[in-house]
Write a protein that holds these residues in place. Structure first.
Motif, PDB file in Angstrom:
ATOM      1  N   ALA A   1      -8.393   8.780  -6.647  1.00  0.00           N
ATOM      2  CA  ALA A   1      -8.680   7.867  -5.530  1.00  0.00           C
ATOM      3  C   ALA A   1      -9.541   6.708  -6.023  1.00  0.00           C
ATOM      4  CB  ALA A   1      -9.374   8.615  -4.407  1.00  0.00           C
TER       5      ALA A   1
ATOM      6  N   GLY B   1      -7.508   3.257  -6.138  1.00  0.00           N
ATOM      7  CA  GLY B   1      -7.837   2.478  -4.935  1.00  0.00           C
ATOM      8  C   GLY B   1      -7.671   0.983  -5.153  1.00  0.00           C
TER       9      GLY B   1
ATOM     10  N   PRO C   1       0.819  -1.199   0.000  1.00  0.00           N
ATOM     11  CA  PRO C   1       0.000   0.000   0.000  1.00  0.00           C
ATOM     12  C   PRO C   1       0.864   1.264   0.000  1.00  0.00           C
ATOM     13  CG  PRO C   1      -0.013  -1.006   2.176  1.00  0.00           C
ATOM     14  CD  PRO C   1       0.746  -1.923   1.280  1.00  0.00           C
TER      15      PRO C   1
ATOM     16  N   THR D   1      -8.038  14.650  -7.037  1.00  0.00           N
ATOM     17  CA  THR D   1      -7.792  13.751  -5.897  1.00  0.00           C
ATOM     18  C   THR D   1      -8.904  12.708  -5.833  1.00  0.00           C
ATOM     19  OG1 THR D   1      -6.606  15.463  -4.695  1.00  0.00           O
ATOM     20  CG2 THR D   1      -7.571  13.681  -3.364  1.00  0.00           C
TER      21      THR D   1
ATOM     22  N   ARG E   1       0.840   5.749  -1.276  1.00  0.00           N
ATOM     23  CA  ARG E   1      -0.077   6.887  -1.220  1.00  0.00           C
ATOM     24  C   ARG E   1       0.413   8.113  -1.975  1.00  0.00           C
ATOM     25  NH1 ARG E   1       0.148   7.757   5.309  1.00  0.00           N
ATOM     26  NH2 ARG E   1       0.313   5.508   5.507  1.00  0.00           N
TER      27      ARG E   1
ATOM     28  N   ASN F   1      -5.032  11.551  -1.275  1.00  0.00           N
ATOM     29  CA  ASN F   1      -5.725  12.564  -0.479  1.00  0.00           C
ATOM     30  C   ASN F   1      -5.174  13.955  -0.792  1.00  0.00           C
ATOM     31  OD1 ASN F   1      -7.617  11.108   1.408  1.00  0.00           O
ATOM     32  ND2 ASN F   1      -5.719   9.979   1.794  1.00  0.00           N
TER      33      ASN F   1
ATOM     34  N   HIS G   1      -3.444   6.257   4.646  1.00  0.00           N
ATOM     35  CA  HIS G   1      -3.801   5.038   3.932  1.00  0.00           C
ATOM     36  C   HIS G   1      -5.249   4.627   4.227  1.00  0.00           C
ATOM     37  CE1 HIS G   1      -3.559   1.284   1.901  1.00  0.00           C
ATOM     38  NE2 HIS G   1      -3.963   0.661   2.971  1.00  0.00           N
ATOM     39  N   GLU G   2      -5.690   4.910   5.449  1.00  0.00           N
ATOM     40  CA  GLU G   2      -7.056   4.511   5.831  1.00  0.00           C
ATOM     41  C   GLU G   2      -8.106   5.293   5.043  1.00  0.00           C
ATOM     42  OE1 GLU G   2      -5.460   3.634  10.336  1.00  0.00           O
ATOM     43  OE2 GLU G   2      -6.708   5.389   9.970  1.00  0.00           O
ATOM     44  N   GLN G   3      -7.764   6.545   4.693  1.00  0.00           N
ATOM     45  CA  GLN G   3      -8.691   7.398   3.951  1.00  0.00           C
ATOM     46  C   GLN G   3      -8.190   7.563   2.516  1.00  0.00           C
ATOM     47  OE1 GLN G   3     -11.508   8.712   5.135  1.00  0.00           O
ATOM     48  NE2 GLN G   3     -11.198   7.980   7.233  1.00  0.00           N
ATOM     49  N   SER G   4      -9.113   7.758   1.588  1.00  0.00           N
ATOM     50  CA  SER G   4      -8.697   8.086   0.220  1.00  0.00           C
ATOM     51  C   SER G   4      -9.779   8.933  -0.434  1.00  0.00           C
ATOM     52  CB  SER G   4      -8.454   6.812  -0.589  1.00  0.00           C
ATOM     53  OG  SER G   4      -7.806   7.139  -1.801  1.00  0.00           O
TER      54      SER G   4
ATOM     55  N   SER H   1      -3.660   5.045  -2.134  1.00  0.00           N
ATOM     56  CA  SER H   1      -4.631   6.025  -1.643  1.00  0.00           C
ATOM     57  C   SER H   1      -4.198   7.423  -2.077  1.00  0.00           C
ATOM     58  CB  SER H   1      -4.772   5.948  -0.126  1.00  0.00           C
ATOM     59  OG  SER H   1      -3.506   6.112   0.471  1.00  0.00           O
TER      60      SER H   1
END
Ligand SMILES: NC(=O)c1ccc[n+]([C@@H]2O[C@H](COP(=O)([O-])OP(=O)(O)OC[C@H]3O[C@@H](n4cnc5c(N)ncnc54)[C@H](OP(=O)(O)O)[C@@H]3O)[C@@H](O)[C@H]2O)c1
Length: 278
Positions: free
Chosen positions: A193, A197, A146, A189, A148, A204, A244-247, A202
């Motif tokens: 994403a 994904g 993963p 963005t 970003r 952001n 990484h948790e959000q995208s 990811s």
């Protein structure tokens, strides 16, 4: 033994202990970009590559960062992010891992200018520069997923005209062109994403902070924050688990903020398609 908060494997749970995080930062000779690169270089087990257009400034920035952080794994690569061919050449000569791409480079020329390819300079640098960097490095990022992307955008955003992205019909105003470009960064963005994904990448965006710089001075702004304060949210997205948790999200001062530009799917896809044509 349980890991502690200062253990790099806690901050970056996907890497094995003592594995390097490799971070590529554009705009790293500028006010906020240099602070981003320095803060990242100051973290354990990080290697930072400054993507810059001016070798002298880049060498100076590398020396400053190595001196202040003690991290010798800092180097630069030359690239003109307003030119697709220059970005593609950088991606082709890139060897080894890449875990994070930070898009930060931007300009705000007072008079309308074009690149040698004939693209209006704010669109080329602030929008297509981000777009082409993500496209060119997507395969590298996927290989080390993963992974970003952090797009340094702004709360100062709006006025996007999909039918006149290059100010050919509208009178050029550098503030309006800048606001358009930062709206576009936030929209792209969301577009990336969605597309990246499934490949483990990811994406952001954030507002950094209000910092005195060449860019802000051209717009007639000063800046009440230090470059280090401006770097805080981009660095947080680049290194902490949240990135990484959000995208597809937009952040200000380490808080997710609803972005009306990113939720207009038709315009987001229209902009993405328009960028593909350059
Ligand atoms: N300053 C603020 O208050 C503020 C507020 C909101 C958002 N932002 C965002 O924060 C980011 C950084 O802004 P800043 O204020 O730090 O600006 P800055 O100090 O003027 O730095 C801009 C950076 O972009 C680089 N750059 C420009 N054109 C390039 C090109 N064609 N190829 C490669 N590099 C290029 C510059 O390189 P050179 O050193 O060679 O010129 C410099 O390193 C921007 O995305 C901006 O939109 C800033």
């Amino acid at each position: 033994m349980l890991p502690t908060a200062s253990d790099p494997s806690v901050r970056w749970p996907y890497l094995k202990r003592h594995e390097m995080r490799i971070v590529l930062v554009t705009g790293a000779t500028g006010a906020i970009g240099k602070a981003i690169a320095r803060q990242i270089a100051g973290r354990p087990d990080t290697e930072v590559v400054l993507a810059c257009r001016n070798a002298q400034k880049a060498g100076q920035a590398v020396r400053e960062i190595v001196e202040t952080t003690g991290n010798r794994r800092v180097r630069y690569e030359l690239v003109d992010v307003s030119r697709k061919s220059s970005i593609q050449a950088l991606a082709e000569r890139w060897r080894g891992p890449l875990h994070v791409l930070v898009n930060d480079a931007a300009v705000t020329p007072r008079r309308r200018q074009e690149t040698p390819e004939g693209v209006e300079l704010q669109l080329a640098t602030n929008v297509l520069g981000y777009f082409w960097m993500i496209q060119a490095f997507a395969d590298h990022l996927e290989r080390w997923a993963p992974s970003r992307v952090v797009n340094v955008a702004s709360y100062w955003a709006g006025d996007l005209d999909l039918a006149d992205l290059e100010f050919r019909r509208r009178h050029y105003d550098n503030n309006q062109a800048y606001r358009q470009s930062k709206q576009a960064d936030r929209m792209l963005t969301a577009a990336f994403a969605e597309r990246l994904g499934p490949r483990g990448i990811s994406v952001n965006a954030c507002h950094p902070g209000d910092v005195r710089s060449a860019l802000s001075n051209n717009l007639g702004f000063g800046g009440h924050q230090t470059p280090d304060e401006g770097a805080r949210t981009p660095v947080w997205l680049a290194l902490e688990p949240i990135g990484h948790e959000q995208s597809g999200k937009y952040f200000e001062q380490t808080q997710a903020v609803c972005c009306p530009f990113a939720s207009d799917r038709e315009s987001v896809n229209g902009l993405y398609e328009a960028c593909l044509r350059f």
